[in-house]
Scaffold this motif. Structure first.
Motif, short mmCIF file in Angstrom:
data_model
loop_
_atom_site.label_atom_id
_atom_site.label_comp_id
_atom_site.label_asym_id
_atom_site.label_seq_id
_atom_site.Cartn_x
_atom_site.Cartn_y
_atom_site.Cartn_z
N GLY A 310 -28.31 -35.44 10.07
CA GLY A 310 -28.92 -34.45 10.97
C GLY A 310 -28.01 -33.27 11.25
O GLY A 310 -28.36 -32.41 12.06
N MET A 311 -26.84 -33.21 10.58
CA MET A 311 -25.90 -32.11 10.78
C MET A 311 -26.26 -30.97 9.83
O MET A 311 -26.19 -31.12 8.61
CB MET A 311 -24.46 -32.58 10.55
CG MET A 311 -24.02 -33.62 11.57
SD MET A 311 -22.41 -34.38 11.20
CE MET A 311 -21.34 -32.94 11.22
N LEU A 312 -26.66 -29.85 10.42
CA LEU A 312 -27.23 -28.74 9.66
C LEU A 312 -26.30 -27.53 9.69
O LEU A 312 -25.76 -27.17 10.73
CB LEU A 312 -28.58 -28.35 10.26
CG LEU A 312 -29.30 -27.15 9.66
CD1 LEU A 312 -29.96 -27.53 8.34
CD2 LEU A 312 -30.36 -26.62 10.64
N ASN A 313 -26.09 -26.90 8.54
CA ASN A 313 -25.44 -25.59 8.48
C ASN A 313 -25.97 -24.84 7.27
O ASN A 313 -26.92 -25.30 6.61
CB ASN A 313 -23.91 -25.72 8.45
CG ASN A 313 -23.41 -26.50 7.25
OD1 ASN A 313 -24.10 -26.64 6.24
ND2 ASN A 313 -22.20 -27.01 7.36
N GLU A 314 -25.38 -23.69 6.95
CA GLU A 314 -25.91 -22.87 5.87
C GLU A 314 -25.82 -23.57 4.52
O GLU A 314 -26.57 -23.24 3.59
CB GLU A 314 -25.23 -21.50 5.83
CG GLU A 314 -23.73 -21.53 5.54
CD GLU A 314 -22.90 -21.59 6.81
OE1 GLU A 314 -21.82 -20.98 6.82
OE2 GLU A 314 -23.33 -22.25 7.78
N GLY A 315 -24.89 -24.54 4.39
CA GLY A 315 -24.79 -25.29 3.14
C GLY A 315 -26.06 -26.06 2.82
O GLY A 315 -26.36 -26.32 1.65
N SER A 316 -26.82 -26.41 3.85
CA SER A 316 -28.10 -27.10 3.64
C SER A 316 -29.09 -26.18 2.94
O SER A 316 -29.84 -26.61 2.05
CB SER A 316 -28.67 -27.56 4.98
OG SER A 316 -27.73 -28.35 5.68
N ASP A 317 -29.10 -24.91 3.31
CA ASP A 317 -29.95 -23.93 2.64
C ASP A 317 -29.50 -23.71 1.20
O ASP A 317 -30.33 -23.50 0.30
CB ASP A 317 -29.92 -22.59 3.38
CG ASP A 317 -30.86 -22.54 4.57
OD1 ASP A 317 -31.62 -23.51 4.77
OD2 ASP A 317 -30.83 -21.54 5.31
N VAL A 318 -28.19 -23.72 0.97
CA VAL A 318 -27.67 -23.53 -0.38
C VAL A 318 -28.17 -24.65 -1.30
O VAL A 318 -28.59 -24.41 -2.44
CB VAL A 318 -26.13 -23.48 -0.38
CG1 VAL A 318 -25.59 -23.40 -1.81
CG2 VAL A 318 -25.64 -22.29 0.43
N TYR A 319 -28.14 -25.89 -0.81
CA TYR A 319 -28.64 -27.01 -1.59
C TYR A 319 -30.13 -26.80 -1.91
O TYR A 319 -30.55 -26.97 -3.07
CB TYR A 319 -28.45 -28.31 -0.82
CG TYR A 319 -28.89 -29.55 -1.59
CD1 TYR A 319 -27.97 -30.26 -2.36
CD2 TYR A 319 -30.21 -29.99 -1.54
CE1 TYR A 319 -28.37 -31.40 -3.07
CE2 TYR A 319 -30.61 -31.10 -2.25
CZ TYR A 319 -29.69 -31.81 -3.02
OH TYR A 319 -30.09 -32.91 -3.73
N SER A 320 -30.91 -26.45 -0.91
CA SER A 320 -32.35 -26.23 -1.12
C SER A 320 -32.58 -25.09 -2.11
O SER A 320 -33.52 -25.14 -2.92
CB SER A 320 -33.04 -25.92 0.21
OG SER A 320 -32.91 -27.00 1.11
#
Length: 425
Positions: A310-320
């Motif tokens: 549940g830890m979200l940062n901009e790296g999550s968008d990069v993966y998507s």
């Protein structure tokens, strides 16, 4: 004998009737004025509550402010904490009552109508523009609500998102989208033009993008040859990357979209891409490495560390974004149960082919002219770097833009094929 039922030559009943008529007319005028004044004040205060912040309104006699944070003419996107919000109380500063003068109402109306980043629409305006929100004007729908094509009185075409009110979800999404992109203007982000909040109704008015979304063009039944050539696909990819780079690196606080997928990439007639649907977006301050939140997004597109913690940062968008690029290259959905078991998951299938030096087989067979080996290697390496299981090793979106433009190759001085083969899966 004098007639005691006359007054100034008129029948006394006629006089009484005229007096009552005039009194009733005056009372009606006063009531209308009072209703209009209350309706406006309600709209202004509703804006404060829904948008989460307002531009600072010039103060004067009879206007007080509570919890004001002066940011030089306005608050930044997101407005900081709730304690930093501008709350305008119209009326006597000592009594705090809602009893503005007519001049104050006029002044406040002017400020709210031209707040500097969007227009306040009345529900009736949007009903007329969408022909009563009729079904034939529906251009999209999902769990968030329904999007309608609308024509405003000046003949401009817009998209109106009508949010579904599920346990207060409409209010939450309304606030999130206004905070996230209310002031944002970028050619690769869909623009928010205005908003409407009346009763439980929450509407958002966006610029109209006239060529559908990427999912429709990738997966629609469009014939034996896709209209999306390799160059067009890379143009869409680059535009999307630029839009995300602006959200992550060009804003303060930064915006994490949290739902990057093909259906949220809108296209115009020249194949320019615009990132849309910010209902799940989160704001990330300069001192925050992440934000912990309930896991939301689309199955198959969510970063593994976000899904598990549940830890979200901009790296999550990069993966998507990496998953999206795989989808653009291959023409396959992130998860497709209609395919053989080993090909259901796009990531696993994609990695296995690249690792076995069969990268050319991942390219969508509907592309008429195949990409050059160099262009394909660059795209494949960007995919692999974006979906690295170690979030710290993923590139920033600004770096992704440079890679796609050819300014910076993902790995310098090393054979791309060697790096693909030695990639840790």
């Amino acid at each position: 004998m004098a007639n005691n039922k006359t007054f100034l030559g008129l029948n006394i009943y006629t006089v009484v009737g005229v007096v009552f008529f005039v009194a009733a007319l005056l009372l009606l005028v006063c009531l209308c004025a009072r209703i209009r004044r209350r309706r406006f004040i309600h709209s202004a205060l509703l804006y404060d509550r829904c948008a989460g912040y307002v531009a600072k309104i010039q103060t004067g006699p009879g206007v007080s402010e509570k919890r004001v944070k002066d940011e030089g003419g306005g608050t930044p996107i997101g407005g900081g904490n709730e304690g930093d919000m501008v709350v305008v109380v119209v009326g006597s500063s000592s009594q705090g009552s809602l009893s503005p003068s007519a001049s104050m109402v006029s002044s406040l109306s002017s400020e709210v109508a031209n707040i500097g980043w969007g227009r306040w629409y009345m529900l009736r305006e949007l009903e007329i523009a969408t022909n009563g929100f009729c079904e034939k004007n529906v251009i999209g729908e999902g769990g968030y609500g329904v999007v309608y094509r609308a024509v405003l009185p000046d003949c401009s075409v817009v998209a109106v998102k009508s949010l579904l009110d599920k346990k207060g979800q409409a209010e939450k999404e309304f606030k999130v989208e206004v905070e996230a992109i209310g002031k944002v203007r970028h050619k690769n982000l869909v623009g928010l033009i205005g908003y409407c909040a009346e009763g439980t109704q929450r509407k958002l008015v966006y610029e109209y993008v006239d060529n559908g979304n990427l999912e429709q063009w990738l997966h629609g039944n469009l014939g034996p040859v896709s209209p999306l050539t390799w160059d067009i696909r890379m143009k869409i990819t680059l535009g999307t990357a630029k839009g995300l780079a602006y959200l992550h690196e060009g804003l303060e606080p930064k915006v994490v979209h949290r739902d990057i997928k093909s259906s949220n990439i809108l296209l115009d007639k020249k194949w320019n891409s615009k990132v849309s649907d910010f209902g799940l977006a989160k704001l990330l301050g300069p001192d925050a490495s992440h934000v912990t939140t309930r896991v939301m997004g689309t199955f198959g597109c969510v970063a593994p560390e976000y899904a598990s913690t549940g830890m979200l940062n901009e790296g999550s968008d990069v993966y998507s974004f990496g998953i999206l690029l795989m989808e653009i290259i291959s023409g396959r959905r992130p998860v497709d149960y209609a395919r053989p078991p080993r090909e259901v998951n796009l990531v696993e299938w994609f990695k296995s082919l690249v690792a076995s030096r069969r990268g050319d087989e991942v390219v969508d067979p509907l592309i008429d002219v195949q990409p050059s080996p160099r262009a394909l290697k660059r795209a494949l390496l960007v995919c692999l770097r974006c979906i690295d299981l170690d979030a710290k090793k993923r590139p920033k979106m600004g770096q992704v833009v440079h890679m796609l433009e050819g300014v910076e190759f993902p790995f310098h001085g090393v054979s791309p094929i060697f790096k693909i083969r030695s990639f840790t899966f």
